[in-house]
Design an enzyme around this catalytic site. Sequence first.
Site, PDB file in Angstrom:
ATOM      1  N   SER A  39       3.986  10.160 -11.880  1.00  0.00           N
ATOM      2  CA  SER A  39       3.372   9.349 -10.824  1.00  0.00           C
ATOM      3  C   SER A  39       2.187   8.553 -11.371  1.00  0.00           C
ATOM      4  CB  SER A  39       2.975  10.276  -9.680  1.00  0.00           C
ATOM      5  OG  SER A  39       2.914   9.560  -8.494  1.00  0.00           O
TER       6      SER A  39
ATOM      7  N   LYS B 258       1.992   6.330 -14.916  1.00  0.00           N
ATOM      8  CA  LYS B 258       1.448   4.998 -15.222  1.00  0.00           C
ATOM      9  C   LYS B 258       0.516   5.169 -16.428  1.00  0.00           C
ATOM     10  CE  LYS B 258       0.782   4.449 -10.144  1.00  0.00           C
ATOM     11  NZ  LYS B 258       2.066   4.266  -9.563  1.00  0.00           N
TER      12      LYS B 258
ATOM     13  N   TRP C 264       9.678   4.812  -2.730  1.00  0.00           N
ATOM     14  CA  TRP C 264       8.349   4.186  -2.836  1.00  0.00           C
ATOM     15  C   TRP C 264       8.091   3.686  -4.270  1.00  0.00           C
ATOM     16  CZ3 TRP C 264       4.770   2.243   0.150  1.00  0.00           C
ATOM     17  CH2 TRP C 264       3.406   2.287  -0.165  1.00  0.00           C
TER      18      TRP C 264
ATOM     19  N   HIS D 135      10.097  12.908  -5.225  1.00  0.00           N
ATOM     20  CA  HIS D 135       9.033  12.561  -6.169  1.00  0.00           C
ATOM     21  C   HIS D 135       8.438  13.859  -6.739  1.00  0.00           C
ATOM     22  CE1 HIS D 135       5.848   9.828  -7.481  1.00  0.00           C
ATOM     23  NE2 HIS D 135       4.939  10.653  -6.993  1.00  0.00           N
TER      24      HIS D 135
HETATM   25  C1  GTR Z   1       0.844   7.492  -4.310  1.00  0.00           C
HETATM   26  C2  GTR Z   1       0.745   6.145  -4.957  1.00  0.00           C
HETATM   27  C3  GTR Z   1       1.719   6.065  -6.100  1.00  0.00           C
HETATM   28  C4  GTR Z   1       1.684   7.288  -6.973  1.00  0.00           C
HETATM   29  C5  GTR Z   1       1.384   8.567  -6.246  1.00  0.00           C
HETATM   30  C6  GTR Z   1       0.859   9.723  -7.088  1.00  0.00           C
HETATM   31  O1  GTR Z   1       0.033   7.617  -3.206  1.00  0.00           O
HETATM   32  O2  GTR Z   1       1.028   5.179  -3.995  1.00  0.00           O
HETATM   33  O3  GTR Z   1       1.491   4.892  -6.828  1.00  0.00           O
HETATM   34  O4  GTR Z   1       0.794   7.108  -8.010  1.00  0.00           O
HETATM   35  O5  GTR Z   1       0.429   8.410  -5.273  1.00  0.00           O
HETATM   36  O6  GTR Z   1       0.261   9.539  -8.130  1.00  0.00           O
HETATM   37  O7  GTR Z   1       1.000  10.848  -6.635  1.00  0.00           O
END
Ligand code: GTR
Length: 429
Positions: free
Chosen positions: A264, A268, A355, A410
Amino acid sequence: MKSIAHPIGLLVILSFHASAFAQNRFVPNYDESAIPAYELPSALVTTKGASITDASMWHKSRRPEVLELFKTQVYGRSPAACEIQYELVSEKRDAIKGKAIRREVDVRMITGSQSTTMRLLIYTPKSSPSVPVFVGLNFQGNHTVDAAKDISITKNWVRNRNDGKNNRAMESSRGTAAGRWQIETIIDRGYGLVTIYYGDIDPDFADGFKNGIHPQFEQEMSSVPEGERWGSIAAWSYGLSRAVDYFEQDDAIDASRVAVIGHSRLGKTSLWAGASDPRFKLVISNNSGCGGAALSRRAVGETVGRINTSFPHWFSDNYLQYNENENACPVDQHMLLALIAPRAVYVASATKDKWADPKGEFLSCVHADPVYRLLGTQGMGDKRPPAEFPAAEAPVKSGHVGYHLRTGKHDVTDYDWAQYLDFADRHLK
Ligand code: GTR
């Protein structure tokens, strides 16, 4: 005299508020047919329009140009490597059913009289010296990756989730993220694992960069244009690079065989770490989505505008220019993967993680493939990149760019790790 609100006036006010609210509310697009028209910038054509036709042109002109664009337009410019000092905090020689040595090592990142300390939790197999390692940041503290009672609990700020209260980590959260780390399997396969709590490097909230590692570089940063200054993703990546500085001094770790992994926002981060520091030989992005592996121009699920609004501290201020304006950006995320070439990269998505735009993550791999091939690797594999988005549980992993879509949400699962370990066997062993 009592005043009575006029019913029609009230109605007008209410409907005005409702429409303003509707305007501000972000509605993600998940419909492929509603994706705005876009043209991707080519990884193999310079800003001045010159075609890149061989490896030396890539390394000499295009790669530095693309790297610079990601620094100035996306993640921000990080300071040069600082001095580090380290100290062994604890050692357990019979961890993980007696198979591993587990250590905690504090790495202090120093500039002048200021410093920031991150605590590395290190597992290495007992049987072999100098192993390849996976290094990855964790979200809630080192004590959450393993239920062992004697792992120290961070005193730094943590996010308030099920396992944190008042932004403090709790005893009851020991081991709560263990499913994401598969330590025993990693050790059995002959690798080490190093994890670091990301909040040790920079707490994850917008406060004008008063906390974490940013302030110690204030003076160095004063000469960098404001829009180009490093955000939190760059700061977390910087910490990962300083961890490699430490690995170079640790005999139990082979610093020439390091894989960086992240999930997540930390996916990045692993991509930016891998793009900006060539010492990472394998780079793994688990469900990284917008600002990670997903193509921004598709604007499916989370968009640049949305991410910059929810997380204003993650990227450089220049990145704000591309809110609802992705086509103006001189790079897109396939070029981030291309910066890693010819080193190995693996991108993973999950079916329910819409997402993060799974298809956009796959397409980044497809568009990075030509750079990997130009540099003499097989890119996405023997076959030219599969134009078709693969089915779930059908990993594409025979080349230098790996990809899979996993059924589910996720998260990081044992299925994901099984693919990463197979891929690592080919690229790190
Ligand atoms: C979410 C965000 C994503 C992702 C995620 C995470 O809220 O929109 O880009 O990074 O968090 O890191 O858990």
